[in-house]
Design a protein around this motif. Structure first.
Motif, PDB file in Angstrom:
ATOM      1  N   CYS B 300     -13.331  32.166  64.062  1.00  0.00           N
ATOM      2  CA  CYS B 300     -12.782  31.770  62.603  1.00  0.00           C
ATOM      3  C   CYS B 300     -11.541  32.017  62.333  1.00  0.00           C
ATOM      4  N   GLY B 301     -10.574  32.178  63.416  1.00  0.00           N
ATOM      5  CA  GLY B 301      -9.206  32.367  63.251  1.00  0.00           C
ATOM      6  C   GLY B 301      -8.578  33.481  63.256  1.00  0.00           C
ATOM      7  N   GLN B 302      -9.330  34.772  63.481  1.00  0.00           N
ATOM      8  CA  GLN B 302      -8.848  36.131  63.638  1.00  0.00           C
ATOM      9  C   GLN B 302      -8.940  36.706  65.142  1.00  0.00           C
ATOM     10  N   ALA B 303      -7.935  37.199  65.339  1.00  0.00           N
ATOM     11  CA  ALA B 303      -8.009  37.867  66.838  1.00  0.00           C
ATOM     12  C   ALA B 303      -6.637  38.688  66.854  1.00  0.00           C
ATOM     13  N   ARG B 304      -6.827  39.975  67.637  1.00  0.00           N
ATOM     14  CA  ARG B 304      -5.633  40.875  67.693  1.00  0.00           C
ATOM     15  C   ARG B 304      -5.048  40.484  69.057  1.00  0.00           C
ATOM     16  N   PRO B 305      -3.507  40.330  68.949  1.00  0.00           N
ATOM     17  CA  PRO B 305      -2.837  39.771  70.187  1.00  0.00           C
ATOM     18  C   PRO B 305      -3.249  40.415  71.457  1.00  0.00           C
ATOM     19  N   GLU B 306      -3.624  41.838  71.546  1.00  0.00           N
ATOM     20  CA  GLU B 306      -3.882  42.583  72.729  1.00  0.00           C
ATOM     21  C   GLU B 306      -5.225  42.580  73.147  1.00  0.00           C
ATOM     22  N   ALA B 307      -6.094  41.879  72.473  1.00  0.00           N
ATOM     23  CA  ALA B 307      -7.593  42.054  72.540  1.00  0.00           C
ATOM     24  C   ALA B 307      -7.821  41.466  74.190  1.00  0.00           C
ATOM     25  N   PHE B 308      -7.146  40.345  74.392  1.00  0.00           N
ATOM     26  CA  PHE B 308      -7.630  39.787  75.700  1.00  0.00           C
ATOM     27  C   PHE B 308      -7.212  40.690  77.048  1.00  0.00           C
ATOM     28  N   LEU B 309      -6.183  41.311  76.645  1.00  0.00           N
ATOM     29  CA  LEU B 309      -5.731  42.226  77.994  1.00  0.00           C
ATOM     30  C   LEU B 309      -6.635  43.682  77.897  1.00  0.00           C
ATOM     31  N   MET B 310      -7.155  43.828  76.846  1.00  0.00           N
ATOM     32  CA  MET B 310      -7.978  45.176  76.567  1.00  0.00           C
ATOM     33  C   MET B 310      -9.036  44.757  77.371  1.00  0.00           C
ATOM     34  N   LYS B 311      -9.852  43.477  76.837  1.00  0.00           N
ATOM     35  CA  LYS B 311     -11.216  43.141  77.518  1.00  0.00           C
ATOM     36  C   LYS B 311     -10.931  42.884  78.782  1.00  0.00           C
ATOM     37  N   ILE B 312     -10.079  42.404  79.324  1.00  0.00           N
ATOM     38  CA  ILE B 312      -9.725  42.225  80.911  1.00  0.00           C
ATOM     39  C   ILE B 312      -9.750  43.786  81.537  1.00  0.00           C
ATOM     40  N   LEU B 313      -9.028  44.578  81.013  1.00  0.00           N
ATOM     41  CA  LEU B 313      -9.142  45.994  81.657  1.00  0.00           C
ATOM     42  C   LEU B 313     -10.501  46.629  81.632  1.00  0.00           C
ATOM     43  N   LEU B 314     -10.984  46.503  80.429  1.00  0.00           N
ATOM     44  CA  LEU B 314     -12.335  47.193  80.329  1.00  0.00           C
ATOM     45  C   LEU B 314     -13.514  46.585  81.095  1.00  0.00           C
ATOM     46  N   THR B 315     -13.323  45.331  81.310  1.00  0.00           N
ATOM     47  CA  THR B 315     -14.642  44.571  81.896  1.00  0.00           C
ATOM     48  C   THR B 315     -14.380  44.957  83.449  1.00  0.00           C
ATOM     49  N   ALA B 316     -12.906  44.910  83.740  1.00  0.00           N
ATOM     50  CA  ALA B 316     -12.795  45.363  85.123  1.00  0.00           C
ATOM     51  C   ALA B 316     -13.250  46.777  85.280  1.00  0.00           C
ATOM     52  N   LEU B 317     -12.998  47.689  84.517  1.00  0.00           N
ATOM     53  CA  LEU B 317     -13.117  48.997  84.672  1.00  0.00           C
ATOM     54  C   LEU B 317     -14.814  49.240  84.802  1.00  0.00           C
ATOM     55  N   THR B 318     -15.384  48.532  83.833  1.00  0.00           N
ATOM     56  CA  THR B 318     -17.127  48.639  83.736  1.00  0.00           C
ATOM     57  C   THR B 318     -17.530  48.133  85.119  1.00  0.00           C
ATOM     58  N   LEU B 319     -17.330  47.047  85.441  1.00  0.00           N
ATOM     59  CA  LEU B 319     -17.966  46.093  86.450  1.00  0.00           C
ATOM     60  C   LEU B 319     -17.645  46.784  88.073  1.00  0.00           C
ATOM     61  N   GLY B 320     -16.346  47.231  87.937  1.00  0.00           N
ATOM     62  CA  GLY B 320     -15.871  47.824  89.161  1.00  0.00           C
ATOM     63  C   GLY B 320     -16.422  49.278  89.386  1.00  0.00           C
ATOM     64  N   ALA B 321     -17.082  50.186  88.248  1.00  0.00           N
ATOM     65  CA  ALA B 321     -17.492  51.206  88.448  1.00  0.00           C
ATOM     66  C   ALA B 321     -19.019  51.227  88.662  1.00  0.00           C
ATOM     67  N   GLY B 322     -19.522  50.056  88.809  1.00  0.00           N
ATOM     68  CA  GLY B 322     -20.841  50.015  89.338  1.00  0.00           C
ATOM     69  C   GLY B 322     -21.881  49.525  88.195  1.00  0.00           C
ATOM     70  N   PHE B 323     -21.380  49.295  86.902  1.00  0.00           N
ATOM     71  CA  PHE B 323     -22.244  49.021  85.844  1.00  0.00           C
ATOM     72  C   PHE B 323     -22.543  47.469  85.831  1.00  0.00           C
ATOM     73  N   LYS B 324     -23.491  47.034  85.440  1.00  0.00           N
ATOM     74  CA  LYS B 324     -24.043  45.574  85.799  1.00  0.00           C
ATOM     75  C   LYS B 324     -23.935  44.571  84.474  1.00  0.00           C
ATOM     76  N   GLY B 325     -23.745  43.394  84.611  1.00  0.00           N
ATOM     77  CA  GLY B 325     -24.050  42.411  83.433  1.00  0.00           C
ATOM     78  C   GLY B 325     -23.299  41.042  84.205  1.00  0.00           C
ATOM     79  N   GLY B 326     -22.428  40.701  83.648  1.00  0.00           N
ATOM     80  CA  GLY B 326     -21.662  39.599  84.066  1.00  0.00           C
ATOM     81  C   GLY B 326     -20.217  39.550  83.479  1.00  0.00           C
ATOM     82  N   GLU B 327     -19.574  38.280  84.193  1.00  0.00           N
ATOM     83  CA  GLU B 327     -18.257  38.189  83.930  1.00  0.00           C
ATOM     84  C   GLU B 327     -17.987  37.068  82.712  1.00  0.00           C
ATOM     85  N   ILE B 328     -19.223  36.046  82.401  1.00  0.00           N
ATOM     86  CA  ILE B 328     -18.858  34.955  81.801  1.00  0.00           C
ATOM     87  C   ILE B 328     -18.672  35.258  80.343  1.00  0.00           C
ATOM     88  N   VAL B 329     -19.632  36.042  79.651  1.00  0.00           N
ATOM     89  CA  VAL B 329     -19.372  36.055  78.369  1.00  0.00           C
ATOM     90  C   VAL B 329     -17.920  37.009  78.098  1.00  0.00           C
TER      91      VAL B 329
END
Lengths: 425, 425
Positions: B300-329
Motif C-alpha cells: 500500500c506504499g508504507q514501510a520504514r527505511p530500517e525494516a528490511f535490515l531489522m528483518k534480515i537480522l531477526l530472521t538470521a537470529l531466529t533460524l540460526g538459533a534453531g527455530f524453524k520455518g522458512g526464509e521465503i516469506v
C-alpha cells in the motif's frame, strides 16, 4: 596470512569486476538489438503484414494471383542461392551448434511471408519473425566479432525481439526463445539480454501503434472448480491428439509434394491451384492468411466444427507448396476453433474452451509448457492460470514427441523420470 | 514387407499403450498426493499457522516464552534422533540423488514451525511446507514401492502440493518444484503429476476457506514505459545486492552461533534472549512471525527505511538459533519493505516498487526467475508482467551465485554462455 587474504580479496574484486563488465556489455548489446532489430524491423514487419491482410480482405480476387506469388517466392529463393530452405530449424540449430545463419535469410523470409499473406495463403508469421530476428542478430554479432557461444545468445535476443514486437507479448516471446531450443533446459545465461531485447522491442512497437492480442473471456471462472478442471483436462488431452495430427499432416504434405512434384515451380503452381480450389469450395475466406478474426470469433464462442480440419489441410498445402510464414498462428486457429466446438460438446463454456484449446494446441506442437502457460495468461489474464497450467501439462504429455521443429531436442521423457535427449518427430 | 509393417504397428501400439498406462498411474498417484497431503495436511498446516499468529497477536506476552519454545524444539529434534537438521536442503538432495527422506521430518517441522510462529520468532513457513510435503510424499512413494527415479517425481509432487495449499498459488508452487532443484533445468518428466497435485491441493484448500495472497496495485502502469522500466531495472539491481546480504547474514549467523555456542540448548536460549531484546528495543511486533501485515502495508506504499535490515537480522537470529520455518516469506518482507522505501527514493510509485522488490528479492535468494515472474503475476496481476520479467532477470544475474539452499545447483553461468553446474553459495 594477512597478505594472502588481501590477495584473495583483490582476486575476488577483479572477478566481480569482470562479471559486471560482461553484464553491462550484454545490456548495451541487447538494448541495440531490441531497439533496432525488434523495435525497428519487427514493427515494420508487423505493419507490412497488416497492410497485406487489409489489401487482401478488400480485394478478394487477389487469391487468383496466388500461383504468381508462389512462382515469385520460389524464384527469389532460387536466385539467392537457397536450395533447401530449412527455416526456423536452421535458427534453432544455430543456437545449439556452430551452424552459421546467413543474413540474407531476413529479407527473403520478410518478402516471402508478405507475399503469402497478400495472396491468401494459409500461414502464420511467427516462424518468419524468428528467422528475421535470429539471422539479423546473428549477423550483428558477427559484425561485433563475438565468439561462438555469445553468438548463440545474441541470436536468441533477435528471435525474442522480433517475436515480441510482432505479437506485443514480451514475456511470452522472451521465455519462448529460452525454452524452445532444448525442451527441459532454460538457457538462463541468455536471460538478461533476451529479456531486455524483448521488453524494449515490445515497448517500441506499442509506442508506434502496434496492438497486442488480448481477449477478455466473459465466463472466466474464479477459483478452482473440480468439474471445470476435469473438462479442461479432457479437452487438453484431445488437443494433444489434434497437435499430433497437425504435425503429421504438415510432414506428410511436405513428403508427398516432394515425391510427386520434384520441380519446385510446378509444385508451387499445383499447390496454389489446390488452395484456390478448396477455398472456393469452402466458400469462405476464413482460411486465408493467419486468420486472426476467426480466432477472435472462436473466443467469443463461435466456430464451425470443420474449421480446425480445414485449417490443418490448407496450412499444410500452403507451407508444403513453398509458401512462407509460420505454423504458430495456424496452431492458435486450429486450437481455438477445435476447443470452441469440442468444449461446447464437453459442457465447457465455448469461449473458455477456445482459450484452453488455443494454448493446449500451441503447447502440443512446440513442446513449451511454460511459454504456453504465459501465452494463456498474456492473452486471457492471470485468473485462468490454474486451468491453463493443467491444460499445458496434459497436452504436453499426450502430444508425445511430435513437434513442428525437427531440430528441437526434448531432454526428458514425458512419461518416466529419464534423460532421453531426443529430437522432436 | 507387409508382415513387417504389421509387426511395426503392433510394437508401436504396445509402446503407446505403455506410455498411456504410465500417464494414468501418475494421474492417480498425483490426485492422491494432491488431495491427502496437499489438500489435507497442507490445509491443516495453513490453519495451524493462522491460529498461532492470531493467538500471538492477541497475547503479546507470548514472546517471553520464546526461550521455552526454543528449548522444546531442540529437545524434540534431539529425542527424534535428528542431529543435524538440514531442512529444505535434504529435500532438494532427495530429488537429485538416492538420499532418503525420513517421514518423521513432517510432524517435526510442522510442530516446530507452529511453535516458532506462536512465540514470535521471525520466520516463514514455506521451507516447512516443502519439507512436510516432500517427506510425506516420499514416504507414500516408498509405500507403493516406487523405484528411485519415480520417488524423485513423487517428492516434487508433495513439495508443490503443500506449498500450493499454503499459499493458494498452484502455478507458482508447481513451477517452483520443477525449477528450484537445478536452476536451468526444468524437470518436465514431473510436469503432469506436479501440476495435478498443486492444482488439486490449492482447490481443496480454497474450498476449505484458505485465502490466497493477492494484492491490487493502484498505480500499475498499462503498457511499457521506458522510465518505469529503467527505474525497475535499477531497483532490481539493488535488490540483487540485498539478496546477497540476506543470504550472507543467514550463513554468518549460523556459523557464529555454532562457533561460540556449540551447545544447542544454550544456543536457542541466547538466541531467544537476543530476539526478545531487539524486539523490545524496536518497540514493534512487526518482525514477529512471517509479517504478512507488514508486506501488505508496504504494497500500500508504507514501510520504514530500517525494516528490511531489522528483518534480515531477526530472521538470521531466529533460524540460526534453531527455530524453524522458512526464509521465503521473510524474503517477501525484506523485498517489499526495501522496495517500497528505495523505490520511493528512485521516483517509482512505492506500491509498485514494493511489488518489484518482493519478487526481485525472492528471485535473488532462490535463483528461480520463472517462478518469481509467476509469483508477481499471481500476486499482482498479469498487467505488470513485463516489469516483473525485467526485475527477475536483473536480480537473478546480479545476485550472483548466492542462494538460500546449499544443495541447489546452478547449471549455467549467469554472465557467459557456459555450462558450470555449481552449487549455490
Amino acid at each position: 596470512m594477512d597478505e594472502e587474504k588481501k590477495e584473495n580479496l583483490k582476486q575476488r574484486a577483479k572477478h566481480n569486476g569482470q562479471r559486471l563488465k560482461a553484464f553491462f556489455c550484454w545490456v548495451l548489446l541487447s538494448v541495440g538489438i531490441g531497439a533496432v532489430i525488434g523495435g525497428g524491423v519487427g514493427t515494420l514487419f508487423y505493419y507490412t503484414l497488416q497492410w497485406c491482410t487489409q489489401i487482401r480482405m478488400q480485394h478478394s480476387w487477389l487469391l487468383y494471383l496466388l500461383p504468381l506469388g508462389g512462382l515469385f517466392i520460389v524464384w527469389l529463393y532460387h536466385i539467392c542461392g537457397v536450395k533447401k530452405s530449412r527455416g526456423t530449424d536452421l535458427v534453432l540449430l544455430a543456437i545449439r551448434s556452430p551452424q552459421p545463419l546467413p543474413a540474407r535469410m531476413a529479407p527473403l523470409i520478410f518478402a516471402a511471408t508478405g507475399i503469402t499473406h497478400l495472396f491468401g495463403g494459409s500461414a502464420g508469421r511467427e516462424g518468419a519473425a524468428l528467422q528475421i530476428g535470429g539471422s539479423l542478430a546473428y549477423g550483428t554479432g558477427r559484425l561485433f566479432k563475438l565468439d561462438e557461444k555469445s553468438l548463440h545468445i545474441v541470436t536468441m535476443c533477435g528471435m525474442g525481439a522480433v517475436f515480441s514486437a510482432l505479437f506485443g507479448m514480451p514475456v511470452v516471446a522472451g521465455v519462448f526463445a529460452l525454452e524452445v531450443i532444448s525442451v527441459g533446459e532454460m538457457y538462463y545465461s541468455a536471460l538478461v539480454p533476451v529479456c531486455i531485447s524483448s521488453v524494449l522491442a515490445s515497448g517500441i512497437a506499442q509506442k508506434l501503434g502496434a496492438k497486442p492480442a488480448h481477449f477478455v473471456i466473459a465466463a472466466m471462472p474464479g477459483g478452482i472448480h473440480l468439474q471445470t478442471a476435469m473438462q479442461t483436462a479432457l479437452l487438453a488431452a484431445l488437443c494433444g491428439l489434434v497437435a499430433i495430427l497437425f504435425c503429421r499432416v504438415l510432414h506428410l504434405a511436405g513428403k508427398l509434394y516432394t515425391r510427386f512434384l520434384p520441380n519446385q515451380y510446378i509444385r508451387v503452381l499445383v499447390g496454389s491451384a489446390l488452395i484456390i480450389g478448396i477455398t472456393l469450395l469452402a466458400g469462405t475466406t476464413d482460411y486465408e492468411g493467419a486468420g486472426g478474426n476467426v480466432i477472435a470469433r472462436a473466443i467469443c464462442g463461435q466456430a464451425r466444427p470443420e474449421a480446425f480440419l480445414m485449417k490443418i489441410l490448407l496450412t499444410a498445402l500452403t507451407l508444403g507448396a513453398g509458401f512462407k510464414g509460420g505454423e504458430i498462428v495456424p496452431s492458435f486457429f486450429i486450437g481455438a476453433t477445435f476447443g470452441c466446438w469440442m468444449g461446447g460438446l464437453l459442457g465447457l463454456n465455448p469461449g473458455l474452451a477456445a482459450a484452453i484449446g488455443l494454448i493446449s494446441l500451441f503447447c502440443g506442437v512446440v513442446n513449451c509448457p511454460i511459454t504456453a502457460l504465459l501465452l494463456g495468461c498474456s492473452m486471457f489474464g492471470y485468473s485462468g492460470a490454474p486451468y491453463f497450467f493443467l491444460a499445458c501439462a496434459i497436452s504436453y504429455a499426450l502430444s508425445g514427441y511430435t513437434g513442428l521443429y525437427a531440430e528441437q531436442t526434448i531432454l526428458y521423457s514425458k512419461f518416466h523420470a529419464k534423460f532421453i535427449n531426443k529430437k522432436a518427430e
